[in-house]
Design an enzyme around this catalytic site. Structure first.
Site, mmCIF file in Angstrom:
data_model
loop_
_atom_site.group_PDB
_atom_site.id
_atom_site.type_symbol
_atom_site.label_atom_id
_atom_site.label_comp_id
_atom_site.label_asym_id
_atom_site.label_seq_id
_atom_site.Cartn_x
_atom_site.Cartn_y
_atom_site.Cartn_z
ATOM 1 N N TRP A 173 0.820 -1.202 0.000
ATOM 2 C CA TRP A 173 0.000 0.000 0.000
ATOM 3 C C TRP A 173 0.861 1.263 0.000
ATOM 4 C CZ3 TRP A 173 -4.403 -0.898 -1.857
ATOM 5 C CH2 TRP A 173 -5.032 -2.125 -1.628
ATOM 6 N N ASP A 245 -1.326 6.728 6.188
ATOM 7 C CA ASP A 245 -2.432 5.841 5.851
ATOM 8 C C ASP A 245 -2.586 4.887 7.033
ATOM 9 O OD1 ASP A 245 -4.136 3.869 4.952
ATOM 10 O OD2 ASP A 245 -3.001 3.404 3.139
ATOM 11 N N LYS A 269 -11.914 -1.812 8.059
ATOM 12 C CA LYS A 269 -11.087 -2.711 8.875
ATOM 13 C C LYS A 269 -11.574 -2.723 10.323
ATOM 14 C CE LYS A 269 -8.216 -2.662 5.272
ATOM 15 N NZ LYS A 269 -8.024 -3.781 4.349
#
Length: 433
Positions: A173, A245, A269
């Site tokens: 990511w 992030d 999440k």
């Protein structure tokens, strides 16, 4: 009996199991997993393992772990996202779904500009501010497009095309964010862990930071590779700010928001269903977007309109609000962190104590509390492991397609009982093979 027998099926141990055995009669899955003997062959003893779920008394005080047992047909869902949600939150939403709090409408039907939804989004923001102690000089935005859209929003809003932005890449990511940053600014790769397959976090001295960078970007927890920053890096420039992030460890522990210029996270999440991305942005960083920035990617538009410039993902924001209430009811993020540390400790210790049968490639000091990747010494057994675990109500343990193996995502809502059952299953699977 075949070596690939399932968890509840019998497994064979050679010779006799005396009272001194570390397995016989042991209590493997707290509080309800026991071994019981069955003799099918005079020369061998067969052990059958059963999980018995006992519903807690209504008088039992709340422990903070939702779904303490597998009941009502629920499974232990180890998915990386969308991930498991608190049972009490789902049930509350279910109870309110048809007629939301006497309004005569479902929360999915109310106008996003009406007083009903205004109260929902304002309460969600207020509770999130309390959870994270967000300073008053930060905006909280509820956006769409996933965290991946923020890979574009960040350079477009925070940099000019000739400005530099530093990126530390500790996994897939972070790498995606860096590559997108290259399209809209002079993105500098300050460090990459690709050569070591993203298994560690760099030391400060390894970073090649720019003194004039607008921001330093990190992925606080890499969902795929299971690498998590325990301490955050310090930008080199006097005016450089940190951007993170936090999609897969958002609201899993306390965070000093004031150390960051921007924090962003997909909700799916730890804090809600898929569909909303939360961005926490310092006020002075809003309003400087590049001229070519699309309207819907401009932070200023969303800040000025309180996340209501267009129709937001109303139901998802509502669900996030319920989760925030639940986290506060559990005592806040300090309490949540204690539980997460406990769960991760149990699982990592089981992996490390398996004499190499199970292996976690991540450097111990930076192992994620949220996403635990592991492999088997005999890789050909991995598909059997996943299938047998699924048959026992432990789902979504297959690793990401890019790395293989297994991955147990043990977010806030995963109960201690779920991790204990997984560990017990791992021990039995190892004994079988």
């Amino acid at each position: 009996m075949a070596a690939s027998a399932t968890f509840q099926q019998a497994f064979l141990l050679n010779n006799h199991l005396g009272s001194s055995s570390s397995i016989t009669g042991a209590k493997l899955c707290t509080p309800s997993l026991y071994l019981r003997e069955k003799t099918h062959d005079p020369s061998r003893k067969t052990l059958s393992i059963t999980c018995t779920a006992v519903a807690p008394s209504s008088a039992t005080p709340r422990t903070g772990f939702s779904d303490p047992v597998q009941d009502e047909g629920r499974v232990f869902n180890f998915a990386a996202g969308p991930a498991t949600l608190p049972a009490n939150v789902i049930k509350k939403a279910q109870a309110e779904l048809f007629n939301w709090r006497g309004s005569g409408m479902s929360i999915m039907e109310v106008s996003h500009r009406g007083k009903e939804f205004t109260s929902v989004i304002q309460k969600a923001e207020s509770d999130l501010r309390e959870l994270l102690s967000i300073p008053a000089n930060y905006e909280v935005l509820f956006l769409q497009g996933g965290a991946s859209t923020q890979f574009s929003c960040l350079p477009l809003n925070l940099c000019g095309v000739e400005d530099t932005a530093d990126y530390i890449v500790t996994g897939s990511w972070g790498d995606k964010a860096f590559k997108e940053g290259q399209r809209f600014c002079k993105a500098n790769l300050a460090w990459s862990g690709k050569a070591t397959k993203y298994t560690r976090i760099p030391s400060e001295k390894e970073l090649q930071l720019s003194p004039n960078a607008k921001y330093l970007h990190i992925c606080a927890n890499e969902t795929i590779h299971g690498v998590e920053f325990k301490d955050y890096p310090t930008p080199k420039g006097d005016t450089t700010f940190l951007v993170a992030d936090m999609s897969s460890n958002f609201c899993s522990k306390p965070v000093d928001v004031s150390k960051f210029g921007v924090i962003y996270a997909g909700a799916q999440k730890n804090v809600g269903p898929a569909g909303v991305t939360i961005a926490i942005i310092r006020n002075d960083l809003i309003g400087n977007a590049q001229q070519s920035t699309p309207l819907m990617l401009d932070y200023k538009i969303h800040a000025e309109n309180k996340s209501l410039y267009n129709t937001p993902p109303c139901f998802t924001i509502y669900m996030c609000g319920l989760v925030f209430e639940d986290l506060l009811a559990q005592g806040g993020l300090s309490e949540i962190e204690k539980k997460n540390v406990q769960k991760a400790k149990i699982l990592y210790e089981a992996i490390d104590a398996s004499n190499g049968f199970y292996r976690c490639p991540v450097e111990k000091s930076v192992r994620s509390l949220m996403n635990v990747p592991f492999t088997l010494e005999k890789s050909e057994l991995e598909s059997d492991f996943i299938k047998q675990a699924a048959s026992e109500g432990m789902l979504q343990l297959k690793g990401h397609r890019s790395v293989g193996g297994m991955r147990a995502s043990i977010y806030n809502v995963m109960p201690l009982a779920g991790v204990e059952k997984l560990v017990s299953f791992m021990k039995v699977f190892q004994a079988n093979h």
